[in-house]
Write an enzyme that holds these catalytic residues in place. Structure first.
Site, mmCIF file in Angstrom:
data_model
loop_
_atom_site.group_PDB
_atom_site.id
_atom_site.type_symbol
_atom_site.label_atom_id
_atom_site.label_comp_id
_atom_site.label_asym_id
_atom_site.label_seq_id
_atom_site.Cartn_x
_atom_site.Cartn_y
_atom_site.Cartn_z
ATOM 1 C CG HIS A 116 36.075 -60.168 -19.293
ATOM 2 N ND1 HIS A 116 35.512 -59.181 -18.524
ATOM 3 C CD2 HIS A 116 36.651 -59.538 -20.347
ATOM 4 C CE1 HIS A 116 35.710 -58.010 -19.098
ATOM 5 N NE2 HIS A 116 36.406 -58.205 -20.200
ATOM 6 C CG ASP A 141 40.222 -52.467 -21.436
ATOM 7 O OD1 ASP A 141 40.234 -52.557 -20.194
ATOM 8 O OD2 ASP A 141 39.336 -52.979 -22.135
#
Length: 570
Positions: free
Chosen positions: A322, A362
């Site tokens: 992120h 993911d």
């Protein structure tokens, strides 16, 4: 003259039959064959001196007269609907039947005809499952697709444009130009593919153009701003165009809390990613949504199952994925807020109860593309060891638990994303996306991956050897992974709107485009097979203790797992 074979001798020749039990890999999961479709004494098997020879198990029928293209003989089928032993017939890339194969000219009870044009795949002593469906893909690199195929996955849905910064964090293929290019790239892969557009917008025009360009879903991601307004807008557009919406909610609770997000849903159907929260979502209580009738919840595999190493690996993983800086206190606090042992432990149990309905990866963005299947069965094994047999498993086998867990990466994502008419289970009429396993390697390393009726990946020995089996034996792409075979055996999922706007004519593609369907109002959590439980879930904001219908959900982390190092020495 009739001969009676002892069970061990019969199993050695034709595979296990009704009442026999099979251990799955090195787990504590044991399946029992519920039914055998064969007629004893009429089994078909290929090889020198065996049954499938001209005038014996092989008849004279041509394909035009009903012969199958391929028969998988005597396989143990594990699917959401049951655990049986049968022959499986394939024709024109689809499954035509499950039953008894052979030559109807000389054998009784034949459902599937073996003719001169029929290929045979030996399923004796092996397990057949539907190809897996990973519905949480960051398309960061094309090499993911071979890795997924090698693990037994045959469908991938998600978003991305390659190693772009946005794709590292979010499963979105943003905008018509990117969507078109990714669909064109699909021709190069033996994999069913679908692409999600970016769903974060407060006006509809930017979303509609992505659906018209070929997006089969829209993704709401907190890194793009998953506000109540964006949620409402995205779901409204999805309702108009019959596509699914996937959501990664607001970890920091900046634009609202989980209750505000639930209100923004307005009871509309949505696929909630990594519902436990370590992968992202309202901290600490996003998992409450797993008890709602309109939320279709899934997990991603880094938290599957809860082990002594789970927490330690997550912090660095999250910082990278992120785009966070560990030297910035706020970034570190953001990361730490998402990693909670209490909710990860509860996630194990909610899967076992059927309250968390799907598994996904993911991929390369806090998840491992090649481990969806392995992590699913490791979770099932951990729950068997810690919680014992499920109430539904009363016959000294684990059939119900096994059916519940296989549904998490096959039929349920297919239902969620509107493609269950084509994939997700071993049923007549569906695409022949199948995986064949040796029981000792079940869930770890497939023997064969069949894509649209053609072998696309397989364990194979030295190509220069005089036989197929000499070392090194490892997974390799097969003919179904090359040339035009890829486009003839795989599908690209898109929207009905895109096809109505002439998408197939606009793009330079060879493979078939198929629209998703039935993803909205009538689709509820109760539609998800064996995984539709809706307990009332509470999470203490101070202690993170999770309760379901008043029962505290907690379990110890595993110190060791099956399907692990003993299978991966090289």
């Amino acid at each position: 003259m009739a001969v009676t074979l002892p069970r061990p001798a019969y199993a050695g020749m034709f595979g296990p039959t009704t009442g026999d039990k099979v251990r799955l890999a090195d787990t504590e999961l044991f399946i029992e064959i519920e039914r055998d479709f064969t007629l004893y004494g009429e089994e078909v098997k290929f090889g020198g001196g065996k049954v499938i020879r001209d005038g014996m198990g092989q008849g004279q029928a041509s394909k035009a007269e009903g012969a199958a293209d391929t028969i998988i003989t005597n396989a143990v089928i594990i699917d959401h609907w049951g655990i049986v032993k049968a022959d499986v017939g394939l024709r024109d890339g689809r499954i035509i039947g499950i039953g008894k194969a052979g030559n109807p000219d000389v054998q009784p009870g034949i459902d599937l005809i073996i003719g001169p044009g029929t290929e045979i795949i030996a399923g004796e002593g092996r397990i057949l499952t539907a190809g897996g469906f990973d519905s949480h893909i960051h398309f960061i690199c094309p090499q993911q697709i071979e890795e997924a195929l090698a693990s037994g996955m045959t469908t991938m849905l998600g978003g991305g444009t390659g190693p772009a910064t946005g794709t590292f964090a979010t499963t979105c293929t943003p905008g018509p130009w990117h969507i078109a290019r990714m669909i064109e790239a699909s021709d190069g892969f033996a994999m069913n593919l679908g692409f999600a557009g970016k769903g974060n917008a407060s006006r509809s025009e930017g979303l509609v153009e992505q659906i018209e360009a070929g997006a089969c879903a829209l993704k709401l991601h907190e890194d793009w701003g998953t506000t109540p307004a964006a949620i409402d807008c995205c779901l409204s557009v999805a309702d108009d165009h019959d596509i699914q919406v996937m959501i990664h909610t607001d970890t920091l609770n900046e634009s609202g809390f989980v209750e505000d997000t639930i209100r923004a849903f307005k009871g509309r159907t949505i696929h909630a990613f990594h519902t436990e929260g370590a992968g992202g979502g309202h901290a600490p209580d996003i998992m409450k949504v797993a008890g709602l009738p309109n939320v279709l919840p899934s997990s991603t595999n880094p938290t599957r199952p809860f082990t002594v190493n789970t927490l330690d690996e997550h912090l660095d993983m999250l910082m990278v994925c992120h785009h966070l800086d560990p030297s910035i206190a706020e970034d570190l606090a953001f990361a730490e807020s998402r990693i909670r042992k209490e909710t990860i432990a509860a996630e194990d149990i909610l899967h076992d109860l059927g309250a968390l309905s799907m598994m996904s990866s993911d991929s390369q963005a806090m998840g491992r593309i090649g481990e969806v299947i392995t992590r699913t069965w490791q979770t099932a094994d951990k729950m068997k060891r810690q919680r014992g047999p499920l109430p539904e498993d009363k016959s000294n086998n684990d059939n119900f638990r096994v059916r519940r867990y296989i549904a998490k990466y096959t039929i349920n994502p297919a239902i969620t994303h509107g493609v269950s008419r084509h994939i997700g289970s071993i049923e007549p009429g569906k695409l022949a996306d199948l995986v064949l396993w040796t029981p000792a390697f079940f869930g770890v390393k497939p023997d064969l991956v069949i894509k649209g009726g053609m072998i696309a990946y397989a364990m194979m020995g030295d190509p220069n050897a005089s036989i197929p089996t000499p070392q090194p034996v490892h997974g390799r792409p097969m003919f179904g992974s090359f040339g035009g075979a890829r486009t003839g055996t795989s599908l690209t999922f898109t929207s009905k709107t895109a096809l109505a706007h002439g998408l197939a004519q606009k793009l330079k593609i060879s493979r078939k485009l198929v629209p998703v369907e039935n993803t909205r109002g009538n689709l509820r959590k109760t539609s998800l097979i064996l995984n539709g439980a809706m307990p009332h879930i509470e999470i203490d904001p101070e202690t993170y203790v999770v309760k379901a219908d008043g029962m505290v959900l907690t379990c110890e982390p595993a110190r060791s797992l099956p399907m692990a190092q003993r299978y991966f020495l090289f």
